[in-house]
Design an enzyme around this catalytic site. Structure first.
Site, PDB file in Angstrom:
ATOM      1  N   LYS A   1     -48.427  22.566 -14.632  1.00 22.99           N
ATOM      2  CA  LYS A   1     -48.416  21.916 -13.332  1.00 22.99           C
ATOM      3  C   LYS A   1     -49.797  21.976 -12.694  1.00 22.99           C
ATOM      4  O   LYS A   1     -50.514  22.971 -12.832  1.00 22.99           O
ATOM      5  CB  LYS A   1     -47.387  22.613 -12.434  1.00 22.99           C
ATOM      6  CG  LYS A   1     -47.100  21.880 -11.135  1.00 22.99           C
ATOM      7  CD  LYS A   1     -45.987  22.584 -10.379  1.00 22.99           C
ATOM      8  CE  LYS A   1     -45.721  21.903  -9.047  1.00 22.99           C
ATOM      9  NZ  LYS A   1     -44.699  22.612  -8.262  1.00 22.99           N
TER      10      LYS A   1
ATOM     11  N   LYS B   1     -46.639  35.889 -10.331  1.00 26.48           N
ATOM     12  CA  LYS B   1     -47.805  36.111  -9.472  1.00 26.48           C
ATOM     13  C   LYS B   1     -48.321  37.546  -9.545  1.00 26.48           C
ATOM     14  O   LYS B   1     -49.512  37.794  -9.462  1.00 26.48           O
ATOM     15  CB  LYS B   1     -47.470  35.745  -8.016  1.00 26.48           C
ATOM     16  CG  LYS B   1     -47.297  34.246  -7.808  1.00 26.48           C
ATOM     17  CD  LYS B   1     -47.077  33.913  -6.346  1.00 26.48           C
ATOM     18  CE  LYS B   1     -46.991  32.405  -6.145  1.00 26.48           C
ATOM     19  NZ  LYS B   1     -46.818  32.041  -4.726  1.00 26.48           N
TER      20      LYS B   1
ATOM     21  N   LYS C   1     -53.539  24.911  -7.391  1.00 28.05           N
ATOM     22  CA  LYS C   1     -54.731  25.408  -6.688  1.00 28.05           C
ATOM     23  C   LYS C   1     -55.352  26.587  -7.426  1.00 28.05           C
ATOM     24  O   LYS C   1     -56.551  26.836  -7.320  1.00 28.05           O
ATOM     25  CB  LYS C   1     -54.353  25.893  -5.288  1.00 28.05           C
ATOM     26  CG  LYS C   1     -53.759  24.880  -4.346  1.00 28.05           C
ATOM     27  CD  LYS C   1     -53.366  25.601  -3.061  1.00 28.05           C
ATOM     28  CE  LYS C   1     -52.615  24.705  -2.109  1.00 28.05           C
ATOM     29  NZ  LYS C   1     -52.192  25.438  -0.904  1.00 28.05           N
TER      30      LYS C   1
END
Length: 345
Positions: free
Chosen positions: A207, A114, A210
């Site tokens: 995967k 991230k 969002k």
């Protein structure tokens, strides 16, 4: 002192919940509330580890809550609330910041993913996120946590933190009446569901997420029937017909993903789906998939939209759930403060 089974889990209010969230987690949550005491949270403290526009965050908290309820989470059976209304999460997270070791956090792969290359610009909250996740779970002394594979490492850290707390304060824990020296349980992951890894509609090796920049990569739980059908028609496939058995999925991740989604939404084993559609072209299969997806997801989306029409009622549900959650955490935190050595009024 025996610890009663308790389930805790939550999702962030960042972007719309999507089909992967529903099939990978929420279907299991809904089933577990039939047999377990369950606490389900909208984890808004986690959301602000990266910048959120305040007005959009408030909307997203209500939207996720509405989707929870529309999908089948019952706020009368389970405790349903948003994390920031229960101060125990933040209080216990600080204590765990002082229990967890830097080396443990340095091994967390999600922070590396991230934060990317510019880690020096990442927030401290993003780095310490796993300690807050441990506090989310252990503030309720939860024993079972439905999580996706990507969160399993964080749950292992929560177990390490619980174990170290129990070891560090063993004498105080026993003196507090816990003769076995165990105050925090070691929570168990529950990684089950009809489709634990729903993949992107644009790339079957990634995967569903969002954060994917392409909205065509996912089916949002707020999408209407036309949008769902369009996304399925545009979903990436290959030129070969559907295989007749599961061995035929080798090297065909998009085919495996679409069939897995159909099986999960229709409640059938993958083998039965392939018996019916094996040998057919994707064009006909996609029509069948669009039908089952629009029926299931469209119904949830429509109900969530109806709930969003009354934000005061959503806020009332969250306030009620928060009060019930605080009733669970307050005695736990009182014990924690006594064990650590704080003075309470």
């Amino acid at each position: 002192m025996k610890i009663a089974p308790l389930v805790f889990s939550g999702m962030q209010p960042t972007g719309s919940l999507h089909l992967g969230n529903y099939l990978g987690a929420m279907v299991n949550w809904i089933e577990m509330q039939k047999t377990h005491s369950c606490i389900y949270c909208v984890v808004d403290l986690h959301a602000i580890t990266v910048w959120q526009e305040p007005a959009e965050l408030r909307h997203a908290i209500r939207q996720v809550t509405a989707t929870y309820i529309a999908a089948g989470l019952d706020p009368k059976k389970s405790i349903l609330f948003n994390q920031s209304q229960v101060s125990a999460h933040a209080e216990l997270a600080w204590i765990f910041n002082c229990v967890a070791r830097l080396g443990w956090l340095n091994r967390m792969t999600q922070f590396k993913e991230k934060a990317g290359k510019d880690r020096e610009q990442a927030s401290v909250g993003l780095y310490a996120y796993p300690n807050l996740m441990a506090a989310d779970i252990l503030a309720y002394r939860a024993t079972h946590v439905p999580v996706g594979e990507d969160q399993k490492q964080h749950l292992e850290l929560a177990r390490d933190i619980a174990q170290k707390f129990n070891n560090d304060f063993n004498k105080e824990i026993v003196a507090a009446g816990f003769e076995d020296g165990i105050f925090f349980p070691l929570p168990e992951p529950v990684i089950t569901g009809p489709a634990t890894r729903v993949m992107s509609l644009r790339d079957g090796t990634k995967k569903m997420s969002k954060s994917d920049p392409s909205d065509l990569s996912r089916i949002n739980m707020t999408d209407d029937a036309d949008t769902i059908a369009k996304k399925i028609q545009k979903a990436k496939t290959d030129p070969e017909p559907l295989p007749s058995d599961e061995e035929g999925f080798e090297g065909r991740p998009e085919a495996e993903n679409l069939v897995g989604i159909y099986a999960a939404l229709s409640g059938q084993p993958v083998a039965d789906v392939l018996k019916e559609y094996g040998g057919q072209q994707f064009s006909s299969f996609k029509k069948a998939l669009a039908e089952v997806a629009t029926e299931k997801v469209g119904r949830i989306g429509a109900e969530a939209a109806k709930l969003m029409g009354d934000p005061a009622e959503i806020d009332r549900i969250l306030a009620d759930g928060s009060a019930r959650a605080r009733a669970v955490t307050e005695p736990v935190m009182a014990k924690v403060k006594d064990i650590v050595g704080f003075i309470r009024s």
